[in-house]
Design an enzyme around this catalytic site. Structure first.
Site, PDB file in Angstrom:
ATOM      1  N   ILE A   1       0.999  19.181  -2.519  1.00 20.14           N
ATOM      2  CA  ILE A   1       0.139  20.309  -2.101  1.00 20.14           C
ATOM      3  C   ILE A   1       1.020  21.340  -1.389  1.00 20.14           C
ATOM      4  O   ILE A   1       1.723  20.987  -0.436  1.00 20.14           O
ATOM      5  CB  ILE A   1      -0.962  19.838  -1.135  1.00 20.14           C
ATOM      6  CG1 ILE A   1      -1.805  18.736  -1.789  1.00 20.14           C
ATOM      7  CG2 ILE A   1      -1.824  21.004  -0.687  1.00 20.14           C
ATOM      8  CD1 ILE A   1      -2.704  19.202  -2.923  1.00 20.14           C
TER       9      ILE A   1
ATOM     10  N   HIS B   1      -4.129   6.412  -0.790  1.00 20.49           N
ATOM     11  CA  HIS B   1      -2.886   5.866  -1.356  1.00 20.49           C
ATOM     12  C   HIS B   1      -3.065   4.346  -1.511  1.00 20.49           C
ATOM     13  O   HIS B   1      -3.566   3.688  -0.599  1.00 20.49           O
ATOM     14  CB  HIS B   1      -1.699   6.183  -0.440  1.00 20.49           C
ATOM     15  CG  HIS B   1      -0.398   5.698  -0.971  1.00 20.49           C
ATOM     16  ND1 HIS B   1       0.291   6.359  -1.986  1.00 20.49           N
ATOM     17  CD2 HIS B   1       0.321   4.583  -0.692  1.00 20.49           C
ATOM     18  CE1 HIS B   1       1.381   5.672  -2.265  1.00 20.49           C
ATOM     19  NE2 HIS B   1       1.435   4.599  -1.509  1.00 20.49           N
TER      20      HIS B   1
HETATM   21  C1  GRF Z   1      -5.699   5.070  -7.257  1.00 24.10           C
HETATM   22  O1  GRF Z   1      -5.060   3.832  -7.083  1.00 24.10           O
HETATM   23  C2  GRF Z   1      -5.378   5.945  -6.069  1.00 24.10           C
HETATM   24  O2  GRF Z   1      -5.039   5.208  -4.918  1.00 24.10           O
HETATM   25  C3  GRF Z   1      -4.195   6.707  -6.509  1.00 24.10           C
HETATM   26  O3  GRF Z   1      -4.478   6.999  -7.875  1.00 24.10           O
HETATM   27  C4  GRF Z   1      -5.093   5.823  -8.451  1.00 24.10           C
HETATM   28  C5  GRF Z   1      -6.069   6.201  -9.539  1.00 24.10           C
HETATM   29  O4  GRF Z   1      -7.185   6.756  -8.955  1.00 24.10           O
HETATM   30  N1  GRF Z   1      -3.966   7.876  -5.691  1.00 24.10           N
HETATM   31  P1  GRF Z   1      -8.426   7.311  -9.842  1.00 24.10           P
HETATM   32  O5  GRF Z   1      -8.961   6.176 -10.685  1.00 24.10           O
HETATM   33  O6  GRF Z   1      -7.899   8.432 -10.729  1.00 24.10           O
HETATM   34  O7  GRF Z   1      -9.405   7.775  -8.820  1.00 24.10           O
END
Ligand code: GRF
Length: 195
Positions: free
Chosen positions: A92, A108
């Site tokens: 960002i 995270h």
């Molecule tokens: C998740 O494990 C999250 O912690 C990381 O991206 C992964 C996928 O997330 N930042 P999503 O299914 O796209 O919400």
């Protein structure tokens, strides 16, 4: 009745966290998910289809839109107060971080500060946790700063790493924690921050 807080969700991938957040706030009068954005096109990210049942159109934005301030302007035009990064994989820019200081969260899939930082995303995290022989892993919600995964921790939930775990089985266990606790953590942060 005060106007609901307007929340934007930014994603890059499957959007499972975006769906959990939408579900959590679906009946809320305090928080309105008012913007869904993705920096990958519809043919490369599952979020567009997964969020359709919520009557929300996910809007594509490019890296240039993010870095040239166009996305920030769009969020301002839409009256966005808070931003939740949910599976978002780009850095960002500084002006964006400043604009939402204290109102932008990220999730995270490890117990930060362990297994965070550049290159530590998705399966890379779980592979590293298993390779390091950790007995536990988990998820972290943290404030967003200019550096990857460096912001102060807001909430963490842990799970065990089991004998025979693969990165995929560990990812599933951590993702369950994310889906359970990220929406609640966002709601708690919004509720305890003076608007
Ligand atoms: C998740 O494990 C999250 O912690 C990381 O991206 C992964 C996928 O997330 N930042 P999503 O299914 O796209 O919400």
């Amino acid at each position: 009745m005060p106007e609901p807080v307007r929340l934007a969700i930014l994603a890059s991938g499957s959007g499972s966290n975006a769906v959990s957040i939408l579900k959590h706030f679906q009946a809320s009068t305090d928080v309105d998910v008012a913007f869904l954005g993705c920096n990958r096109p519809p043919d490369k990210a599952g979020i567009y289809d997964r969020t359709k049942p919520f009557g929300m159109e996910t809007e594509y934005f490019s890296k240039a839109d993010l870095n040239d301030g166009r996305l920030l302007n769009t969020l301002r035009e839409r009256g966005i107060h808070w931003v939740a990064l949910a599976g978002f994989l780009a850095r960002i820019p500084e002006d964006f971080v400043r604009a939402f200081a204290g109102r932008m969260l990220n999730i995270h899939p490890s117990l930060l500060p362990k297994f965070g930082g550049r290159g530590m995303y998705g399966m890379n995290v779980h592979k590293a946790v298993i390779a390091a022989g950790e007995s536990e892993s988990g998820m972290t919600v943290h404030w967003v700063t200019e550096e990857y995964d460096q912001g102060a921790v807001v909430f963490q939930a842990a799970c065990e790493v089991r004998e025979g775990d693969t990165p995929e089985t560990l990812a599933d266990r951590v993702l369950e924690l994310e889906h359970t606790y990220y929406p609640r953590t966002i709601a708690a942060c919004i509720a305890t921050t003076a608007s």
